[in-house]
Structure formats: C-alpha cells, structure tokens
Design a protein around this motif. Sequence first.
Motif, PDB file in Angstrom:
ATOM      1  N   PRO A 399      -4.197  -3.856   9.812  1.00 58.95           N
ATOM      2  CA  PRO A 399      -3.412  -4.121   8.598  1.00 58.95           C
ATOM      3  C   PRO A 399      -3.262  -5.607   8.298  1.00 58.95           C
ATOM      4  CG  PRO A 399      -2.425  -2.317   9.817  1.00 58.95           C
ATOM      5  CD  PRO A 399      -3.545  -2.851  10.673  1.00 58.95           C
ATOM      6  N   GLY A 400      -3.067  -6.427   9.343  1.00 58.77           N
ATOM      7  CA  GLY A 400      -2.938  -7.865   9.115  1.00 58.77           C
ATOM      8  C   GLY A 400      -4.204  -8.471   8.532  1.00 58.77           C
ATOM      9  N   GLU A 401      -5.357  -8.049   9.037  1.00 60.53           N
ATOM     10  CA  GLU A 401      -6.639  -8.548   8.529  1.00 60.53           C
ATOM     11  C   GLU A 401      -6.937  -8.005   7.132  1.00 60.53           C
ATOM     12  OE1 GLU A 401      -8.860  -8.725  12.901  1.00 60.53           O
ATOM     13  OE2 GLU A 401      -8.939  -6.908  11.671  1.00 60.53           O
ATOM     14  N   PHE A 402      -6.341  -6.860   6.809  1.00 62.89           N
ATOM     15  CA  PHE A 402      -6.627  -6.167   5.553  1.00 62.89           C
ATOM     16  C   PHE A 402      -5.875  -6.761   4.363  1.00 62.89           C
ATOM     17  CE2 PHE A 402      -5.373  -2.528   2.761  1.00 62.89           C
ATOM     18  CZ  PHE A 402      -6.622  -2.230   2.246  1.00 62.89           C
ATOM     19  N   VAL A 403      -4.798  -7.487   4.631  1.00 65.92           N
ATOM     20  CA  VAL A 403      -3.927  -7.971   3.551  1.00 65.92           C
ATOM     21  C   VAL A 403      -4.687  -8.813   2.533  1.00 65.92           C
ATOM     22  CG1 VAL A 403      -1.996  -9.513   3.022  1.00 65.92           C
ATOM     23  CG2 VAL A 403      -1.759  -7.788   4.810  1.00 65.92           C
ATOM     24  N   SER A 404      -5.565  -9.696   2.980  1.00 68.48           N
ATOM     25  CA  SER A 404      -6.270 -10.572   2.037  1.00 68.48           C
ATOM     26  C   SER A 404      -7.136  -9.763   1.079  1.00 68.48           C
ATOM     27  CB  SER A 404      -7.119 -11.600   2.780  1.00 68.48           C
ATOM     28  OG  SER A 404      -8.089 -10.947   3.597  1.00 68.48           O
ATOM     29  N   GLU A 405      -7.769  -8.678   1.559  1.00 67.98           N
ATOM     30  CA  GLU A 405      -8.571  -7.828   0.684  1.00 67.98           C
ATOM     31  C   GLU A 405      -7.679  -7.128  -0.333  1.00 67.98           C
ATOM     32  OE1 GLU A 405     -12.079  -5.737  -0.693  1.00 67.98           O
ATOM     33  OE2 GLU A 405     -11.617  -7.638   0.273  1.00 67.98           O
ATOM     34  N   LEU A 406      -6.506  -6.708   0.096  1.00 62.58           N
ATOM     35  CA  LEU A 406      -5.566  -6.058  -0.814  1.00 62.58           C
ATOM     36  C   LEU A 406      -5.070  -7.045  -1.870  1.00 62.58           C
ATOM     37  CD1 LEU A 406      -4.528  -3.174  -0.954  1.00 62.58           C
ATOM     38  CD2 LEU A 406      -2.549  -3.863   0.398  1.00 62.58           C
ATOM     39  N   GLU A 407      -4.843  -8.286  -1.493  1.00 56.37           N
ATOM     40  CA  GLU A 407      -4.445  -9.318  -2.454  1.00 56.37           C
ATOM     41  C   GLU A 407      -5.539  -9.518  -3.507  1.00 56.37           C
ATOM     42  OE1 GLU A 407      -1.772 -12.142   0.549  1.00 56.37           O
ATOM     43  OE2 GLU A 407      -3.922 -12.503   0.267  1.00 56.37           O
ATOM     44  N   ARG A 408      -6.779  -9.568  -3.041  1.00 56.33           N
ATOM     45  CA  ARG A 408      -7.894  -9.821  -3.953  1.00 56.33           C
ATOM     46  C   ARG A 408      -8.053  -8.702  -4.976  1.00 56.33           C
ATOM     47  NH1 ARG A 408     -12.523  -8.055  -4.963  1.00 56.33           N
ATOM     48  NH2 ARG A 408     -12.486  -6.564  -3.233  1.00 56.33           N
TER      49      ARG A 408
END
Length: 420
Positions: A399-408
Amino acid sequence: MVPLAWALQSAGHEVRVASEPGFVGSITEAGLTAVPVGPDESMEERLHRIRGESAPKVSAAIPPFLTDSLFDMGEAVREGLPWEEVSWLLGTVLVPGMWIVNDEMVEDLVTFCRFWKPDLVLCDVIAHAGAVAADAVGAAHARMVCWNDLFLRIRRDFLRAQQRQPAGERLDPVREWYAGWARKYGRDFSEEVVAGQFAVNVLPERWRLEPHERTLSMRYVPYNGRSVVPSWLCEAPRRPRVLMTFGISKAPWIDPLGMSIEQVQETLDSVADLDIELVLTLPDEERDQLRRVPENTRIVDFVPMNVLLHSCSAVIHHGGAGGFNGAMVHGIPQLIIEGSVDAIAKRTVLRETGAGLSLTLDEFTGPCVREYVTRLLEEEAFREGAERLRQEALDQPTPGEFVSELERITAEYRSRRSGR
C-alpha cells in the motif's frame, strides 16, 4: 482497505471512511476517521423493516445452472449466455441487495461529499452509494476488490445479452437505480459510474475473475481489527498447527453456508488422533453445543489471523476473502470447505497452483477432512504450491508503494472532469 487508508494518511492525505453507523467503532479502532451515513440499524433490522418480520435471510447461493461459467478465470469470451438467466441473476440476486444496502446511505453520503469535497472515492464492490456520491461531486472513483468482482462480471454478461433483445424488452434495473440518483443530483447516467473509472485489486493478475479495463495492483496486507496476542502464541507450536475457521458465514442474518455444528463435531472426532494442534474459532454459544472436544483441539471465540497464521502449517476455511488471502500471503496450504459465493473460483486457484485442496459441502465427511489435512501436512508439493502463490502475491506493490500510482491516476481523472 485499512492498510491503504493508513498508507494514504502517512503520505499526508486526508482520509475519511464512510459506513453505516453500526460499523463506526470498527473504523475508529483502526485509527481512522469515521463518517456515519444512513440509518442507525443493523442489516438484520433493516431487512425486517423493509421486507417485514418474516423476511428471509440474505442468501449467498448461486443457482447451479449459472455456476458452470460464472467463475471461469480471466477474460474468456462469454458471448451467447441466455438472457433469461443473466437478467434473472442481476434482477433477483444483485439488485435487491443494492437497494437494501445502499439506498438509505446515498443522501447522507452526497451531503458529506459536497461539504468535504473528496478528490477520490474508493468503493467496496457492494458500496454503490459511493459511486453515486463521487459522480455527484466530480471526484474520481474506483472499485476496491478483495477477491472476485462478481458484480462486474454479471453486469458485462447482462449488457452483452441485452443487445440481442428487442428494443422494448431490455429492462435494466441497475441502470434504473443509478439513473434515478443521477437525475436527483443533476447528472446523466453513465456506465462508467456503474463499473468504476478503475479498480484496485489485491489478487495476483492471473487469478482475477473479471479484470476491470484499468486495474491497479496492490499487495494484500492482513488486517483483523483490534488484536491482542494470546500467551499461548508466544512460543513455537510443538506439533503442526492447523487453523479451522468459518468467519462471516456464521453471521445471523446470512443463510449459513459453512459447516453445521454436527459437521464440526464429526471433523473434530475424525482428526482427534492426529499429531496436530487444531485451533478452531467458534462462538461460545456454538461451542456449548459440542458433545466433546479432543485433547489436540483448542477452541477460541476469536483470534486475529494476522498474529496466528505465521505459525500454522495448514488452514481449513469456508473460502472467504480473509481466510484465503491471509493464507495466500503467508504461504500456507489451504483446505476450503466451499461455503462462500466465489469458493469455486478459489478452488481453481488452489488446483492450478497446487496450493491446496477443496471440498463441497455435499462431499464433506469427517474422514475426508482427515485425509485432506494429512495430505496438506505430509506432501511437500502443497507447501511448494502455497509458496509459489505467496510469491505472486508479494510481487505486487505494498500500500505504501502504491500511493504514488493512486495519486497519479486520481489527478488524471480529476483533470478530465474539470476539462483541464
């Protein structure tokens, strides 16, 4: 959803979790901010209020004539399914649940979203009210999938079959429900609202039943609520530890699809002489109905799976998402006693990866459970299959690594809505 909410908060984002009032305590226990929406009553109370005191329990059963193809893995061509069958499934099984669960949440949720102005709404696959609210305020929105997205598969089946019907015979109760709320908030109906703009899926890619056209992968991280490590878990087991649990299938407002107390007793008797430590989760009222408890069995009302599974050598469960996904990320061989709606799909995963075995309730006997548990513990191939499945799960971003993709992707959809 909880580990992702934590990750978003840790990255500096504001997170609110909307739910029925009865679930607020679970949200705040997780250290998250709750937003109660809808009436302050249980699902059972709501069913009785809407349908009357004689209301039947919610059933998770899928008719046998539909199960052969409904759980095929991947994006296989599903043309030609009979209109009568798919329209029955949509209108009889899915839509009644939609309005019972969602109708009385929509207005409160839209009111809150108009005040708070979220950029992104992440919806559980049955939380259609979230999609309505996101569309009403211009937020990006996505489906959160913890296992199989049956609604999306059935919806696509329905739309394909609908095209073959005469124009006057294309009744679509899902469209009617969404379009009614869209009109209320000055919006037009869009199939994108029904399906979500994208999906977040915790299953390894090749085991997704009906992938969204735009699916983002995220690792499953177990979360079991407020957790306390019992003293008996503070030392390594002296014998192989086997967990047997049936989770939500015992909820009073759902037709029970798991084992009966008689079947539980038969299972305990059948494995009583095995050199194992069997940990059985069972409510106190059901434990009191057992005639005997073998010496190799420990019965607990509840134990958080995320503190127990790492010490287990095998897991017996009904096919629910928590049991399957938890065993998957811990690399533990599984025996599914098929009780959940999508246990058929999980059976396929276990068979093709070699990570475990399964039994239908019709096939179930205590001696058969004994045989299968013995195989899971003694045959190295099952541990190897479970480890392969675990590696597939761990290859996905945390989930921590996934946040940037979700922001994009949120910025992309927000820009599209605003015209920038």
